[in-house]
Enzyme design. Structure first.
Site, PDB file in Angstrom:
ATOM      1  N   HIS A  26      53.335  43.247  33.101  1.00  0.00           N
ATOM      2  CA  HIS A  26      52.145  44.014  33.464  1.00  0.00           C
ATOM      3  C   HIS A  26      50.765  44.199  32.500  1.00  0.00           C
ATOM      4  O   HIS A  26      49.575  42.898  33.319  1.00  0.00           O
ATOM      5  CB  HIS A  26      52.408  45.347  34.008  1.00  0.00           C
ATOM      6  CG  HIS A  26      51.178  46.577  34.846  1.00  0.00           C
ATOM      7  ND1 HIS A  26      51.025  46.270  36.101  1.00  0.00           N
ATOM      8  CD2 HIS A  26      50.049  45.996  34.276  1.00  0.00           C
ATOM      9  CE1 HIS A  26      49.731  46.849  36.295  1.00  0.00           C
ATOM     10  NE2 HIS A  26      49.382  46.997  35.311  1.00  0.00           N
ATOM     11  N   GLU A  27      51.224  44.147  31.280  1.00  0.00           N
ATOM     12  CA  GLU A  27      50.074  44.227  30.505  1.00  0.00           C
ATOM     13  C   GLU A  27      49.603  42.344  29.889  1.00  0.00           C
ATOM     14  O   GLU A  27      48.753  42.203  30.096  1.00  0.00           O
ATOM     15  CB  GLU A  27      50.050  44.898  29.177  1.00  0.00           C
ATOM     16  CG  GLU A  27      50.056  46.640  29.651  1.00  0.00           C
ATOM     17  CD  GLU A  27      48.890  47.082  30.348  1.00  0.00           C
ATOM     18  OE1 GLU A  27      47.823  46.613  30.265  1.00  0.00           O
ATOM     19  OE2 GLU A  27      48.588  47.985  31.262  1.00  0.00           O
ATOM     20  N   HIS A  41      47.459  41.246  32.747  1.00  0.00           N
ATOM     21  CA  HIS A  41      45.522  41.016  32.205  1.00  0.00           C
ATOM     22  C   HIS A  41      45.061  40.640  31.818  1.00  0.00           C
ATOM     23  O   HIS A  41      44.118  40.039  31.750  1.00  0.00           O
ATOM     24  CB  HIS A  41      45.654  43.127  32.377  1.00  0.00           C
ATOM     25  CG  HIS A  41      46.514  43.567  33.273  1.00  0.00           C
ATOM     26  ND1 HIS A  41      45.646  43.775  34.207  1.00  0.00           N
ATOM     27  CD2 HIS A  41      47.079  45.173  33.532  1.00  0.00           C
ATOM     28  CE1 HIS A  41      46.401  45.267  35.357  1.00  0.00           C
ATOM     29  NE2 HIS A  41      46.437  46.120  34.248  1.00  0.00           N
TER      30      HIS A  41
END
Length: 212
Positions: free
Chosen positions: A24-25, A28
């Site tokens: 997820h990170e 980003h």
């Protein structure tokens, strides 16, 4: 605990948290970097090393109460040539990565079930894959809730006009307080969790219709 009826499922949850939060990170950071923002890359966040992304307290919270967090990826919008478009895509990248992970988990579940190649192995893959699918769908749905500091709120910020965005920033702290109140008082059980269960059910049915 969030998903398990016993502590036996805790390793599955921990593994899923490590993979889900890290991807997820990273998503980003990767999309921001592709749009010209080197901030996350310079801070060592453009990596698949879980240590760079995990927040121990946030991981504990998601195990115990169903809500948690990783270390937020720093994003500097001033590097973007098209800040609104880039901002939306950067914010979407994290939740979409969890949706993709859930789909991959579902594909593996179907393949292993239909082929039976796990028969006789000492490790039972199916409970792990069930938790992996559920938790990644949870992360997808949860992060799209339009409350600060979640990705859903950031997406709305980039979609509205500058005037509305300025108004939103004035009340952002109240949105954060509302979110905390929902969690602490248990009102999330009648507001946030029904929404998350709906999203989980919708995408599991969608995956089934695609693969089965």
């Amino acid at each position: 605990m969030l998903f398990s009826q016993s502590w036996a499922d805790l390793p599955y949850i921990i593994i899923t948290i490590i993979i889900g939060f890290t991807l997820h990170e990273f998503a980003h950071a990767y999309v921001a970097y592709k749009f010209g923002d080197p901030t996350a890359q310079k801070q060592g966040r453009l990596t698949l090393n879980p240590i760079a992304h995990l927040d121990p307290l946030g991981a504990i919270f998601i195990i115990l109460v169903g809500f948690g967090w990783a270390r937020p990826v720093p994003v500097n919008r001033y590097y973007f040539k098209r800040p609104r478009l880039a901002g939306v895509l950067v914010s979407l990248a994290g939740p979409v990565s969890n949706l993709i992970l859930a789909f991959i988990g579902f594909v593996l579940f179907v393949v292993l079930y239909k082929t039976g190649i796990t028969n006789g192995l000492p490790f039972d893959f199916f409970p792990f894959l069930q938790i992996f699918i559920q938790m990644n769908l949870l992360l997808f749905a949860f992060n799209l809730i339009p409350l600060p500091p979640l990705d859903g709120y950031r997406i709305i910020e980039d979609l509205v006009s500058s005037r509305i965005r300025a108004k939103m920033s004035q009340y952002e702290v109240y949105g954060s307080i509302l979110f905390i109140v929902l969690v602490v008082t248990g009102l999330s059980n009648s507001t946030i969790f029904p929404y998350i269960r709906f999203v989980q059910g919708f995408f599991i049915n969608l995956f089934q219709s695609i693969l089965l």
